[in-house]
Design a protein around this motif. Structure first.
Motif, PDB file in Angstrom:
ATOM      1  N   PHE A  88       0.800  -1.233   0.000  1.00 44.72           N
ATOM      2  CA  PHE A  88       0.000   0.000   0.000  1.00 44.72           C
ATOM      3  C   PHE A  88       0.831   1.281   0.000  1.00 44.72           C
ATOM      4  CE2 PHE A  88      -2.485  -2.842   3.109  1.00 44.72           C
ATOM      5  CZ  PHE A  88      -2.946  -3.661   2.083  1.00 44.72           C
ATOM      6  N   LEU A  90       1.213   3.701   2.225  1.00 42.30           N
ATOM      7  CA  LEU A  90       0.485   4.863   2.723  1.00 42.30           C
ATOM      8  C   LEU A  90       1.180   5.441   3.954  1.00 42.30           C
ATOM      9  CD1 LEU A  90      -3.192   3.527   2.543  1.00 42.30           C
ATOM     10  CD2 LEU A  90      -1.939   4.810   0.792  1.00 42.30           C
ATOM     11  N   HIS A  92       0.394   6.125   7.380  1.00 43.81           N
ATOM     12  CA  HIS A  92      -0.703   5.611   8.197  1.00 43.81           C
ATOM     13  C   HIS A  92      -1.303   6.648   9.138  1.00 43.81           C
ATOM     14  CE1 HIS A  92       0.872   1.267   7.507  1.00 43.81           C
ATOM     15  NE2 HIS A  92      -0.010   1.624   6.599  1.00 43.81           N
ATOM     16  N   VAL A  96      -6.918   9.833   4.869  1.00 46.59           N
ATOM     17  CA  VAL A  96      -7.080   9.255   3.535  1.00 46.59           C
ATOM     18  C   VAL A  96      -6.934  10.343   2.479  1.00 46.59           C
ATOM     19  CG1 VAL A  96      -8.811   8.265   1.970  1.00 46.59           C
ATOM     20  CG2 VAL A  96      -8.479   7.296   4.265  1.00 46.59           C
ATOM     21  N   ASN A  99      -3.350  11.325   1.945  1.00 47.67           N
ATOM     22  CA  ASN A  99      -2.638  10.282   1.206  1.00 47.67           C
ATOM     23  C   ASN A  99      -2.960  10.343  -0.283  1.00 47.67           C
ATOM     24  OD1 ASN A  99      -0.982   8.043   2.717  1.00 47.67           O
ATOM     25  ND2 ASN A  99      -2.617   8.610   4.132  1.00 47.67           N
ATOM     26  N   ALA A 143      -5.493   6.690   7.688  1.00 46.00           N
ATOM     27  CA  ALA A 143      -5.297   5.501   6.865  1.00 46.00           C
ATOM     28  C   ALA A 143      -5.197   4.238   7.707  1.00 46.00           C
ATOM     29  CB  ALA A 143      -4.052   5.672   5.998  1.00 46.00           C
ATOM     30  N   ASP A 144      -4.612   4.327   8.908  1.00 47.61           N
ATOM     31  CA  ASP A 144      -4.436   3.124   9.718  1.00 47.61           C
ATOM     32  C   ASP A 144      -5.724   2.660  10.395  1.00 47.61           C
ATOM     33  OD1 ASP A 144      -4.666   5.083  11.632  1.00 47.61           O
ATOM     34  OD2 ASP A 144      -2.665   4.797  12.490  1.00 47.61           O
ATOM     35  N   GLN A 151      -7.356   0.173   2.429  1.00 50.58           N
ATOM     36  CA  GLN A 151      -6.075   0.851   2.238  1.00 50.58           C
ATOM     37  C   GLN A 151      -5.577   0.695   0.796  1.00 50.58           C
ATOM     38  OE1 GLN A 151      -2.997   0.544   5.272  1.00 50.58           O
ATOM     39  NE2 GLN A 151      -4.506  -0.229   6.731  1.00 50.58           N
ATOM     40  N   GLN A 152      -5.789  -0.487   0.237  1.00 50.65           N
ATOM     41  CA  GLN A 152      -5.369  -0.663  -1.158  1.00 50.65           C
ATOM     42  C   GLN A 152      -6.201   0.209  -2.087  1.00 50.65           C
ATOM     43  OE1 GLN A 152      -2.935  -0.944  -2.951  1.00 50.65           O
ATOM     44  NE2 GLN A 152      -2.505  -3.155  -2.986  1.00 50.65           N
ATOM     45  N   SER A 155      -4.687   3.557  -2.103  1.00 50.04           N
ATOM     46  CA  SER A 155      -3.498   3.624  -2.958  1.00 50.04           C
ATOM     47  C   SER A 155      -3.886   3.692  -4.436  1.00 50.04           C
ATOM     48  CB  SER A 155      -2.567   2.438  -2.690  1.00 50.04           C
ATOM     49  OG  SER A 155      -3.104   1.231  -3.168  1.00 50.04           O
TER      50      SER A 155
END
Length: 266
Positions: A88, A90, A92, A96, A99, A143-144, A151-152, A155
Motif C-alpha cells: 500500500f 500509505l 498511516h 485518507v 494520502n 489511513a491506519d 487501504q489498497q 493507494s
C-alpha cells in the motif's frame, strides 16, 4: 504505449532478471504478468518506470525513451505512470484525503506540498478518485483505521489523482482476503474500462488472471514464455509457465478463485 526492445536485466551475481524482452503493450490494455516467484515479474514491472535500471536494451513510454531520459524529462515521464504496491505505501497517521493528495506532488513545488497548500482542483480530483473506488466517506479518516482492502483502494485513488496515462500494480491483492481481492480487482477493471486506462498488473493467481486480463504475459526465468489473450491461456500454456510438475499453484489458484466467486454470489 509501452515498448520493450531487447531488454535484459543482469544482476551483479550474473543472474538474468530479464532476458532479451521484446514486446509492445497498447493503450487501454489490461495486461497481467504471471509466473513463479523469481520469474522476473517485479523486475519487469518496475523497469517500466525505472525503479529497476535495465542492463541492456531500451524501454519506451509513448514513444519516449525512459531508459535514456534524465532530469526533468524523466520526471515528466514518471508523472504519467501511476504505481500501486502490495504493501500500500500509505502514510498511516495521515488522513485518507492527504494520502490521495500525495499523488499530486509531481505538479507542485516541494514547499507547497510540505505546507499542504493543495489547490481546490486537486481536492476535487482526490475526491473523485475516492468515489471511483467507492470510499469517499473515508476521506477524513486516518489511513491506519482502514482495513487492508480499503487501504489498497486508497493507494489506487492516489494513483488516479496523479492523472496518469498508465497504472502499474505489483501484486496488489497478494495480502488481501478473497472478498477484498475481488473488490480491488473489480475496481482496477472498471477504471481500465471507463477511463481506457492501460493497466499492467503482476499476479500469482492464474485464475484471477484469466478472469480479469484481456492479455496475459507469462515469465519464466526472465524470459517471455507466453503472450496471448486470456482465453488462449490454457492449462498447457500455464504448465509451460509454472512447470509441468507444479500442480499445487494451479490448484491453490482455482480454490481462491472459487472462494471469490462464492462470496460475490452471496
Amino acid at each position: 504505449m509501452i515498448a520493450f526492445k531487447h531488454v535484459s536485466k543482469i544482476y551483479p551475481n550474473g543472474i538474468h532478471g530479464l532476458h532479451n524482452i521484446n514486446l509492445h503493450i497498447g493503450e487501454g490494455e489490461f495486461v497481467v504478468i504471471v509466473g513463479l516467484s523469481g520469474a522476473g515479474k517485479s523486475t519487469f514491472l518496475q523497469s517500466i518506470n525505472r525503479l529497476h535500471e535495465i542492463s541492456e536494451g531500451e524501454i519506451f513510454i509513448n514513444n519516449k525513451s525512459i531508459t535514456k531520459a534524465k532530469g526533468n524529462e524523466l520526471y515528466r515521464i514518471r508523472r504519467d505512470i501511476g504505481m500501486i504496491f502490495q504493501n500500500f505505501n500509505l502514510v498511516h497517521r495521515s488522513t485518507v484525503m492527504r494520502n490521495v493528495l500525495s499523488g499530486r506532488v509531481g505538479y507542485h513545488s516541494t514547499l507547497r506540498m510540505i505546507l499542504g497548500l493543495f489547490p481546490k482542483k486537486d481536492k476535487q480530483l482526490a475526491m473523485e478518485a475516492l468515489r471511483r473506488v467507492n470510499i469517499p466517506e473515508k476521506a477524513s479518516m486516518r489511513a491506519d483505521q482502514l482495513s487492508g482492502g480499503q487501504q489498497q483502494r486508497v493507494s489506487i485513488a492516489r494513483a488516479l489523482a496523479q492523472e496518469p496515462k498508465l497504472i502499474l500494480a505489483d501484486e496488489p491483492v497478494a495480502s488481501l482476503d478473497p472478498m477484498m481481492t475481488g473488490q480491488v480487482m473489480d475496481d482496477l477493471l472498471r477504471i481500465n474500462q471507463e477511463l481506457n486506462m492501460t493497466m499492467v498488473v503482476n499476479l500469482h493467481d492464474i485464475e484471477i488472471a484469466r478472469k480479469y486480463a484481456n492479455r496475459i504475459i507469462g515469465l519464466k526465468a526472465g524470459k517471455v514464455v507466453f503472450d496471448g489473450k486470456a482465453d488462449e491461456a490454457t492449462d498447457e500454456a500455464f504448465a509451460e509457465i509454472y512447470g509441468k510438475t507444479d500442480k499445487t499453484s494451479e490448484r491453490m489458484g482455482m480454490e481462491q478463485y472459487e472462494r471469490i466467486e462464492n462470496t460475490a454470489n452471496g
